[in-house]
Design a protein around this motif. Sequence first.
Motif, short mmCIF file in Angstrom:
data_model
loop_
_atom_site.label_atom_id
_atom_site.label_comp_id
_atom_site.label_asym_id
_atom_site.label_seq_id
_atom_site.Cartn_x
_atom_site.Cartn_y
_atom_site.Cartn_z
N CYS A 26 -25.41 63.37 11.71
CA CYS A 26 -24.00 63.44 12.07
C CYS A 26 -23.15 63.74 10.85
CB CYS A 26 -23.55 62.14 12.74
SG CYS A 26 -23.90 60.65 11.75
N ASN A 27 -21.94 64.17 11.10
CA ASN A 27 -21.01 64.56 10.03
C ASN A 27 -19.60 64.21 10.48
OD1 ASN A 27 -19.44 65.81 8.10
ND2 ASN A 27 -20.56 67.74 8.14
N THR A 28 -18.95 63.29 9.79
CA THR A 28 -17.60 62.91 10.17
C THR A 28 -16.68 62.87 8.96
OG1 THR A 28 -18.11 60.55 9.91
CG2 THR A 28 -18.39 61.50 12.10
N VAL A 29 -15.39 62.97 9.21
CA VAL A 29 -14.37 62.89 8.16
C VAL A 29 -13.48 61.70 8.48
CG1 VAL A 29 -12.42 64.02 7.05
CG2 VAL A 29 -14.41 65.37 7.75
N GLY A 30 -13.34 60.80 7.51
CA GLY A 30 -12.44 59.67 7.66
C GLY A 30 -13.04 58.44 8.30
N THR A 31 -14.18 58.60 8.99
CA THR A 31 -14.83 57.45 9.63
C THR A 31 -16.34 57.52 9.40
OG1 THR A 31 -15.07 58.65 11.72
CG2 THR A 31 -13.08 57.32 11.44
N ASP A 32 -17.04 56.45 9.78
CA ASP A 32 -18.49 56.42 9.70
C ASP A 32 -19.07 57.09 10.95
OD1 ASP A 32 -21.04 55.91 8.90
OD2 ASP A 32 -20.91 53.73 9.02
N CYS A 33 -20.38 57.38 10.91
CA CYS A 33 -21.00 57.97 12.10
C CYS A 33 -22.40 57.41 12.31
CB CYS A 33 -21.05 59.50 12.00
SG CYS A 33 -22.14 60.15 10.72
N ASN A 34 -22.79 57.24 13.55
CA ASN A 34 -24.13 56.78 13.91
C ASN A 34 -24.53 57.36 15.26
OD1 ASN A 34 -22.35 55.34 15.46
ND2 ASN A 34 -23.21 53.32 14.99
N THR A 35 -24.47 58.68 15.34
CA THR A 35 -24.77 59.38 16.59
C THR A 35 -25.84 60.44 16.36
OG1 THR A 35 -22.98 60.96 16.15
CG2 THR A 35 -22.43 59.03 17.48
N ASN A 36 -26.28 61.05 17.43
CA ASN A 36 -27.21 62.18 17.40
C ASN A 36 -28.51 61.83 16.67
OD1 ASN A 36 -27.99 64.78 18.01
ND2 ASN A 36 -27.10 65.67 16.16
N GLU A 37 -29.23 60.88 17.23
CA GLU A 37 -30.51 60.47 16.65
C GLU A 37 -31.54 61.58 16.79
OE1 GLU A 37 -34.15 57.37 17.66
OE2 GLU A 37 -32.16 57.03 18.52
N LYS A 38 -32.28 61.85 15.70
CA LYS A 38 -33.33 62.86 15.72
C LYS A 38 -34.59 62.33 15.05
CE LYS A 38 -30.56 67.10 15.80
NZ LYS A 38 -30.29 68.41 15.10
N VAL A 39 -35.75 62.74 15.58
CA VAL A 39 -37.02 62.42 14.94
C VAL A 39 -37.22 63.38 13.78
CG1 VAL A 39 -39.52 62.27 15.23
CG2 VAL A 39 -38.00 61.54 17.08
N CYS A 40 -37.48 62.86 12.60
CA CYS A 40 -37.59 63.69 11.41
C CYS A 40 -38.89 64.49 11.41
CB CYS A 40 -37.57 62.83 10.14
SG CYS A 40 -36.05 61.88 9.94
N ASP A 41 -38.80 65.68 10.88
CA ASP A 41 -40.00 66.47 10.63
C ASP A 41 -40.88 65.70 9.64
OD1 ASP A 41 -41.37 68.68 8.75
OD2 ASP A 41 -41.10 69.52 10.74
N LYS A 42 -42.19 65.90 9.71
CA LYS A 42 -43.10 65.13 8.85
C LYS A 42 -42.93 65.44 7.36
CE LYS A 42 -46.91 68.34 9.86
NZ LYS A 42 -48.28 68.44 10.43
N SER A 43 -42.17 66.50 7.04
CA SER A 43 -41.91 66.79 5.62
C SER A 43 -40.82 65.89 5.05
CB SER A 43 -41.50 68.26 5.46
OG SER A 43 -40.31 68.54 6.18
N PHE A 44 -40.12 65.14 5.90
CA PHE A 44 -39.09 64.22 5.46
C PHE A 44 -39.59 62.78 5.56
CE2 PHE A 44 -36.53 67.81 7.24
CZ PHE A 44 -36.04 68.27 6.02
N ASP A 45 -39.19 61.94 4.61
CA ASP A 45 -39.70 60.58 4.57
C ASP A 45 -38.63 59.52 4.41
OD1 ASP A 45 -38.92 61.08 1.97
OD2 ASP A 45 -40.95 61.09 1.14
N ILE A 46 -37.35 59.89 4.58
CA ILE A 46 -36.28 58.93 4.36
C ILE A 46 -35.04 59.35 5.15
CG2 ILE A 46 -35.01 59.96 2.42
CD1 ILE A 46 -36.41 56.43 2.25
N CYS A 47 -34.20 58.39 5.48
CA CYS A 47 -32.88 58.69 6.06
C CYS A 47 -31.85 58.68 4.93
CB CYS A 47 -32.50 57.65 7.11
SG CYS A 47 -33.56 57.60 8.56
N ILE A 48 -31.09 59.74 4.81
CA ILE A 48 -30.12 59.82 3.72
C ILE A 48 -28.69 59.85 4.26
CG2 ILE A 48 -31.76 61.01 2.23
CD1 ILE A 48 -30.17 63.57 2.64
N SER A 49 -27.81 59.25 3.49
CA SER A 49 -26.38 59.27 3.79
C SER A 49 -25.65 59.79 2.57
CB SER A 49 -25.88 57.86 4.13
OG SER A 49 -26.53 57.34 5.26
N THR A 50 -24.92 60.87 2.73
CA THR A 50 -24.13 61.44 1.64
C THR A 50 -22.66 61.11 1.90
OG1 THR A 50 -25.70 63.25 1.34
CG2 THR A 50 -23.52 63.51 0.35
N ILE A 51 -22.08 60.33 1.01
CA ILE A 51 -20.66 59.96 1.14
C ILE A 51 -19.88 60.74 0.09
CG2 ILE A 51 -18.99 58.09 1.13
CD1 ILE A 51 -22.62 57.15 1.42
#
Length: 214
Positions: A26-51
């Motif tokens: 998800c991508n939001t401006v001004g607020t937090d987000c916790n929507t659009n859950e996706k199963v990660c491709d096996k090449s990814f090993d972590i959930c990242i948050s860029t603030i």
Amino acid sequence: MPSPLAVLCLVAVSLEGAFSLSCYHCNTVGTDCNTNEKVCDKSFDICISTITDISTPGKTSTKSVVRSCGNKEQCNTTYSISMNSTNLHAVVKCCDKDRCQISNLEVQKSTTENNVECLTCNEASDKCKSPIKIKCIGDQKKCVSYGAKDAKSQVKFTSQVCATENVCTMKNVTTLPFDQILATKFECANHAPSLIPGLLFPVAVVIAMLKLLS
């Protein structure tokens, strides 16, 4: 009755799904987000948050949150970019549980000028025609140039900025100023190009001509 091979294939698929990480995208401006859950491709090993915090003198700063699947080497990094009067500060934080999210959305930033100067611009062309020299801030030690494009219109831009040194080794960044996305790799230099050689060249020519005439 299914064959043993078919059973093994079903088990393998089930196990792969069981061990795949699920992250919010998800991508939001001004607020937090916790929507659009996706199963990660096996090449990814972590959930990242860029603030990201983007500020311009005299205006209220804008904070955005981008969440996605990622890799551990992206974790716990900070970077900043300055262009003309716009300052971008970002921090990348990680968690490794399904649908996890970082609750601390604070971004540390410094606007104290340092002794590095860069020519900066953001122009819809293949070359900067009217760059503005600025003093870099905080830990920004590099003058960086790159190609970008508008996220919506896809118009291409040429950008020159002050940036922290770690930007030079990044293949991509989650956020750039002006809602743009990276289109080329980052090219880095230690300071703005000097104008002295260009100014001295005509003087050297005159001196040489005077010597020939004397």
